[in-house]
Motif scaffolding. Structure first.
Motif, mmCIF file in Angstrom:
data_model
loop_
_atom_site.group_PDB
_atom_site.id
_atom_site.type_symbol
_atom_site.label_atom_id
_atom_site.label_comp_id
_atom_site.label_asym_id
_atom_site.label_seq_id
_atom_site.Cartn_x
_atom_site.Cartn_y
_atom_site.Cartn_z
ATOM 1 N N LEU A 294 55.207 30.846 36.449
ATOM 2 C CA LEU A 294 55.247 31.832 35.550
ATOM 3 C C LEU A 294 55.570 31.521 34.227
ATOM 4 C CD1 LEU A 294 56.932 34.225 37.944
ATOM 5 C CD2 LEU A 294 54.789 34.248 37.386
ATOM 6 N N LYS A 295 56.508 30.467 33.794
ATOM 7 C CA LYS A 295 56.582 30.049 32.493
ATOM 8 C C LYS A 295 56.019 28.780 32.108
ATOM 9 C CE LYS A 295 61.596 31.956 32.154
ATOM 10 N NZ LYS A 295 62.704 31.587 32.060
ATOM 11 N N SER B 67 53.778 30.096 41.808
ATOM 12 C CA SER B 67 53.624 31.120 40.710
ATOM 13 C C SER B 67 53.558 30.693 39.251
ATOM 14 C CB SER B 67 55.052 31.981 40.930
ATOM 15 O OG SER B 67 56.143 31.184 40.666
ATOM 16 N N LEU C 39 56.609 36.205 33.361
ATOM 17 C CA LEU C 39 55.311 35.570 33.254
ATOM 18 C C LEU C 39 55.059 35.352 31.775
ATOM 19 C CD1 LEU C 39 52.500 34.902 34.331
ATOM 20 C CD2 LEU C 39 51.982 37.196 34.068
ATOM 21 N N ALA D 19 45.026 37.225 37.706
ATOM 22 C CA ALA D 19 45.711 38.287 36.962
ATOM 23 C C ALA D 19 45.328 39.566 37.652
ATOM 24 C CB ALA D 19 45.636 37.741 35.523
ATOM 25 N N HIS E 119 44.906 30.992 36.541
ATOM 26 C CA HIS E 119 45.840 32.253 36.673
ATOM 27 C C HIS E 119 45.080 33.237 37.195
ATOM 28 C CE1 HIS E 119 47.996 35.471 34.115
ATOM 29 N NE2 HIS E 119 48.390 35.223 35.508
ATOM 30 N N GLY F 2 50.404 32.508 39.190
ATOM 31 C CA GLY F 2 50.521 34.077 39.050
ATOM 32 C C GLY F 2 51.812 34.744 39.787
ATOM 33 N N VAL F 3 51.836 35.941 39.338
ATOM 34 C CA VAL F 3 52.822 36.562 40.313
ATOM 35 C C VAL F 3 52.526 36.750 41.766
ATOM 36 C CG1 VAL F 3 53.538 37.740 38.031
ATOM 37 C CG2 VAL F 3 51.982 38.902 39.790
ATOM 38 N N GLN G 90 59.028 39.407 38.213
ATOM 39 C CA GLN G 90 58.060 38.323 37.869
ATOM 40 C C GLN G 90 57.228 38.788 36.597
ATOM 41 O OE1 GLN G 90 55.785 36.930 41.359
ATOM 42 N NE2 GLN G 90 57.923 35.594 41.675
ATOM 43 N N LEU G 91 56.695 39.924 36.445
ATOM 44 C CA LEU G 91 55.890 40.294 35.312
ATOM 45 C C LEU G 91 56.776 40.146 34.218
ATOM 46 C CD1 LEU G 91 54.174 43.433 36.834
ATOM 47 C CD2 LEU G 91 52.963 41.165 36.255
#
Length: 163
Positions: free
Chosen positions: A77-78, A75, A126, A96, A94, A2-3, A122-123
């Motif tokens: 993220l991807k 994180s 994501l 969130a 995750h 997560g962020v 970051q958002l």
């Protein structure tokens, strides 16, 4: 996963404690150059992240090879980042929350190198986990106790704190 500011480190540490599993903070695995860049308010690039992800993946693979259960924060993220970390037995959790909730948390914490100014980047980076990725999503709008209890319950894990 997560962020930054979602609460993933707090929740992960609590899950590891409840289960008696090893815990590692992925942020502590960043090279100093990444920490310096984030501290200065500069978002990391993929080129910055790949070596760090390799270190996190090495921690995961070492634990899997040894049969030692563990929880590590990242994180992730991807999807391409999660692909580096993915292995049989790995479940992404995750954590969130809304940008307002996470932004408030980031503005109130001290001693972390990630400034609240990087939340938007970051958002934007994501990519939510997809159905073919082994994951659960936990809402970050409750207490860490509630969130960690949900992780343990949803993954049908047996608490076994170290004594």
């Amino acid at each position: 996963m997560g962020v930054s500011g979602s609460g993933k480190s707090t929740v992960a540490a609590m899950v590891a404690e409840q289960l008696g599993w090893d815990f590692a903070e992925g942020d502590s695995m960043h090279p100093q150059s990444n920490v310096d860049k984030m501290h200065a308010g500069t978002p990391l690039t993929d080129d910055d992240r790949w070596p760090w992800l390799d270190v996190v993946a090495s921690w995961i693979r070492g634990h899997l090879a040894d049969g030692t259960p563990g929880v590590v924060t990242c994180s992730a993220l991807k999807r391409s980042y999660r692909d580096v970390l993915r292995a049989p037995g790995v479940v992404f959790v995750h954590v969130a929350g809304s940008s307002d909730l996470i932004g408030d948390r980031m503005s109130q914490r001290s001693g972390h190198f990630m400034p609240a100014s990087l939340l938007a980047s970051q958002l934007a980076t994501l990519e939510l986990p997809e159905d073919d990725e082994v994951h659960i999503t936990v809402a970050a709008d409750r207490t860490p106790d509630e969130e960690s209890a949900e992780v343990v319950e949803r993954l049908a894990l047996q608490p076994n704190p170290r004594g």
